[in-house]
Design a protein around this motif. Sequence first.
Motif, PDB file in Angstrom:
ATOM      1  N   VAL A 144      10.713  16.466  -1.767  1.00 43.98           N
ATOM      2  CA  VAL A 144      11.916  17.012  -1.149  1.00 43.98           C
ATOM      3  C   VAL A 144      12.670  15.854  -0.515  1.00 43.98           C
ATOM      4  CG1 VAL A 144      12.888  18.634   0.503  1.00 43.98           C
ATOM      5  CG2 VAL A 144      10.737  19.187  -0.638  1.00 43.98           C
ATOM      6  N   GLU A 145      13.960  15.738  -0.822  1.00 44.73           N
ATOM      7  CA  GLU A 145      14.771  14.673  -0.237  1.00 44.73           C
ATOM      8  C   GLU A 145      16.117  15.220   0.204  1.00 44.73           C
ATOM      9  OE1 GLU A 145      15.494  10.109  -1.284  1.00 44.73           O
ATOM     10  OE2 GLU A 145      16.538  11.446  -2.686  1.00 44.73           O
ATOM     11  N   VAL A 146      16.513  14.813   1.402  1.00 42.28           N
ATOM     12  CA  VAL A 146      17.838  15.124   1.925  1.00 42.28           C
ATOM     13  C   VAL A 146      18.511  13.794   2.245  1.00 42.28           C
ATOM     14  CG1 VAL A 146      19.165  16.257   3.743  1.00 42.28           C
ATOM     15  CG2 VAL A 146      17.049  17.302   2.899  1.00 42.28           C
ATOM     16  N   SER A 147      19.754  13.618   1.794  1.00 40.79           N
ATOM     17  CA  SER A 147      20.462  12.359   2.039  1.00 40.79           C
ATOM     18  C   SER A 147      21.921  12.624   2.362  1.00 40.79           C
ATOM     19  CB  SER A 147      20.342  11.431   0.831  1.00 40.79           C
ATOM     20  OG  SER A 147      21.041  11.965  -0.283  1.00 40.79           O
ATOM     21  N   ALA A 148      22.491  11.701   3.116  1.00 43.29           N
ATOM     22  CA  ALA A 148      23.911  11.756   3.453  1.00 43.29           C
ATOM     23  C   ALA A 148      24.473  10.347   3.339  1.00 43.29           C
ATOM     24  CB  ALA A 148      24.118  12.304   4.855  1.00 43.29           C
ATOM     25  N   THR A 149      25.591  10.194   2.643  1.00 42.18           N
ATOM     26  CA  THR A 149      26.230   8.890   2.464  1.00 42.18           C
ATOM     27  C   THR A 149      27.698   8.999   2.834  1.00 42.18           C
ATOM     28  OG1 THR A 149      24.729   8.444   0.599  1.00 42.18           O
ATOM     29  CG2 THR A 149      26.615   6.977   0.880  1.00 42.18           C
ATOM     30  N   GLU A 170       0.821  -1.213   0.000  1.00 37.71           N
ATOM     31  CA  GLU A 170       0.000   0.000   0.000  1.00 37.71           C
ATOM     32  C   GLU A 170       0.857   1.266   0.000  1.00 37.71           C
ATOM     33  OE1 GLU A 170      -2.447  -0.607   3.456  1.00 37.71           O
ATOM     34  OE2 GLU A 170      -3.944  -1.746   2.316  1.00 37.71           O
ATOM     35  N   ASP A 171       1.980   1.197  -0.689  1.00 33.59           N
ATOM     36  CA  ASP A 171       2.943   2.301  -0.794  1.00 33.59           C
ATOM     37  C   ASP A 171       3.509   2.713   0.565  1.00 33.59           C
ATOM     38  OD1 ASP A 171       4.559   4.108  -2.045  1.00 33.59           O
ATOM     39  OD2 ASP A 171       3.025   5.654  -2.275  1.00 33.59           O
ATOM     40  N   ASP A 211       0.944   7.639   8.825  1.00 30.32           N
ATOM     41  CA  ASP A 211       0.048   7.889   7.695  1.00 30.32           C
ATOM     42  C   ASP A 211       0.360   9.209   7.013  1.00 30.32           C
ATOM     43  OD1 ASP A 211      -1.414   5.513   8.029  1.00 30.32           O
ATOM     44  OD2 ASP A 211      -2.630   6.422   9.602  1.00 30.32           O
ATOM     45  N   THR A 212       1.616   9.615   7.084  1.00 28.11           N
ATOM     46  CA  THR A 212       2.030  10.881   6.491  1.00 28.11           C
ATOM     47  C   THR A 212       2.665  10.650   5.120  1.00 28.11           C
ATOM     48  OG1 THR A 212       4.287  10.853   7.376  1.00 28.11           O
ATOM     49  CG2 THR A 212       2.537  11.651   8.844  1.00 28.11           C
ATOM     50  N   ASN A 213       3.113  11.738   4.498  1.00 23.87           N
ATOM     51  CA  ASN A 213       3.851  11.666   3.239  1.00 23.87           C
ATOM     52  C   ASN A 213       5.357  11.731   3.457  1.00 23.87           C
ATOM     53  OD1 ASN A 213       1.652  11.581   1.298  1.00 23.87           O
ATOM     54  ND2 ASN A 213       1.185  13.671   1.964  1.00 23.87           N
ATOM     55  N   ALA A 262      21.786   7.621   4.790  1.00 29.95           N
ATOM     56  CA  ALA A 262      20.486   7.854   5.412  1.00 29.95           C
ATOM     57  C   ALA A 262      19.702   8.828   4.547  1.00 29.95           C
ATOM     58  CB  ALA A 262      20.650   8.408   6.826  1.00 29.95           C
ATOM     59  N   ASN A 263      18.393   8.573   4.388  1.00 30.14           N
ATOM     60  CA  ASN A 263      17.546   9.391   3.527  1.00 30.14           C
ATOM     61  C   ASN A 263      16.292   9.823   4.271  1.00 30.14           C
ATOM     62  OD1 ASN A 263      19.108   7.350   1.849  1.00 30.14           O
ATOM     63  ND2 ASN A 263      18.388   8.710   0.232  1.00 30.14           N
ATOM     64  N   ILE A 264      15.910  11.073   4.066  1.00 29.83           N
ATOM     65  CA  ILE A 264      14.623  11.598   4.543  1.00 29.83           C
ATOM     66  C   ILE A 264      13.959  12.284   3.357  1.00 29.83           C
ATOM     67  CG2 ILE A 264      13.446  13.132   6.137  1.00 29.83           C
ATOM     68  CD1 ILE A 264      15.819  12.925   7.997  1.00 29.83           C
ATOM     69  N   SER A 265      12.724  11.909   3.055  1.00 26.92           N
ATOM     70  CA  SER A 265      12.037  12.535   1.921  1.00 26.92           C
ATOM     71  C   SER A 265      10.580  12.811   2.258  1.00 26.92           C
ATOM     72  CB  SER A 265      12.132  11.650   0.670  1.00 26.92           C
ATOM     73  OG  SER A 265      11.484  10.424   0.867  1.00 26.92           O
ATOM     74  N   TYR A 266      10.037  13.810   1.578  1.00 30.94           N
ATOM     75  CA  TYR A 266       8.619  14.174   1.672  1.00 30.94           C
ATOM     76  C   TYR A 266       8.076  14.164   0.263  1.00 30.94           C
ATOM     77  CZ  TYR A 266       4.389  16.869   2.655  1.00 30.94           C
ATOM     78  OH  TYR A 266       3.080  17.281   2.769  1.00 30.94           O
ATOM     79  N   ASP A 267       7.014  13.375   0.007  1.00 30.87           N
ATOM     80  CA  ASP A 267       6.582  13.136  -1.367  1.00 30.87           C
ATOM     81  C   ASP A 267       5.067  13.158  -1.482  1.00 30.87           C
ATOM     82  OD1 ASP A 267       6.392  12.449  -3.993  1.00 30.87           O
ATOM     83  OD2 ASP A 267       7.423  10.519  -3.826  1.00 30.87           O
ATOM     84  N   THR A 268       4.533  14.137  -2.195  1.00 34.42           N
ATOM     85  CA  THR A 268       3.095  14.204  -2.462  1.00 34.42           C
ATOM     86  C   THR A 268       2.805  14.112  -3.966  1.00 34.42           C
ATOM     87  OG1 THR A 268       3.077  16.640  -2.603  1.00 34.42           O
ATOM     88  CG2 THR A 268       2.743  15.663  -0.423  1.00 34.42           C
TER      89      THR A 268
END
Length: 389
Positions: free
Chosen positions: A222-227, A100-101, A155-157, A203-209
């Motif tokens: 919007v995505e912020v990542s650090a490797t 369910e995504d 239940d967020t984006n 590590a990745n954090i993203s917000y996707d609508t």
Amino acid sequence: MRSVLRINAIMLVVFYVSTIQAQASEKDSIQQKKNLRFSILGGPGYTPDYGLVIGGSCLFTFSTNVADTAMKRSVLPVAFAYMTNGGGTMIVRPQLFFNEDRFRIFGQFSINSTLDNYYGVGYETNSSTERGEETTQYRSVGFKLNPVFLFRYSDTNLFLGASIDAGKRSMEEPSEGVINDPHFIAQGGTTEGLSFTNVGIGANISYDTRDIPANAYSGLFVEVSATYYPKAIGSTMEYGVYKLDYRQFKELKMLGERRVLAWMLNGRFTSGDVPITEMSLVGSPFDLRGYYLGHYRDRNALMSVVEYRHMFNAGDETRFRRLLSKCGFVTWGGVGSVSDKFMDSNHLLPNYGAGLRIEVQPRMNFRLDVGRDPTNKQNLIYFNMTEAF
């Protein structure tokens, strides 16, 4: 060169349009009933980075749960090519949706053995180094496996996740200009070449609508990542890569259906002892189309693009109208920069262009783009599956 570009562009358009026209009416109704849908297009062509090629693109889409009609369809685009000057390349950029995504797997897998060009490091060196067999050419050999695992938060984006980046990059058969480059020498390069192993954990954090990530009409991403690439787990050199990716899409219904304004801001920043093969670049099929890939290279890169996307709405009364409704165009403008500082806009790299779009599956387009690099006064042609961003 420009005449070659025009001839190959015409060859590609004629080949792809005729393929779609012949298959569209027969396959559309059948594939709508199937879970797995695929489109395969190919033929002779030209790419700005590799010259004449025999290549193609495959697009596979499917649902990981056919009972869930609201589930986003997973997308698996595959691009492959054989270069007439020797070697080949394959790139896979999956977007897979599960449960369910609530769980996603994005990322990239690539493998290549191609003639490439290295212009040194930094804007001044990049802009003054002439491209050529004796000045910039070398053979790039390697692979990259970079899966990104994303988990929806409640239940967020908002999505939280982790990534693995493993690969090997080798600079073989370096030309005299590459051998004498101070950065190449400082990192251990010899007349035999230079090789790096890169193994990182991120590590990745993203917000996707976005309504459909592969070809969004509306929404925000919007995505912020650090490797981090430590020597302790196998990397040749120890360094970090930090990315910011912002994209927004607005459907312009006042202009009609399937007319979209899209814009993006992308930043890639590094720290530590960064291999020259892993420095930040400007120019690719997915951002500033018109600059040779790797022409501008430094520790940090920042770029922004605004693009208008327009599909024709001719109806479906006749075969011609149905074909025309599968076609469209885009036009874009953008700017980028590279620097050894965190942010530096002293040397801007402008870009603009236009492209053809052909819908090979619902909301999935083949694209042929012509990008202009005003800095070096050149036009480059690209073809691919799915949108640039």
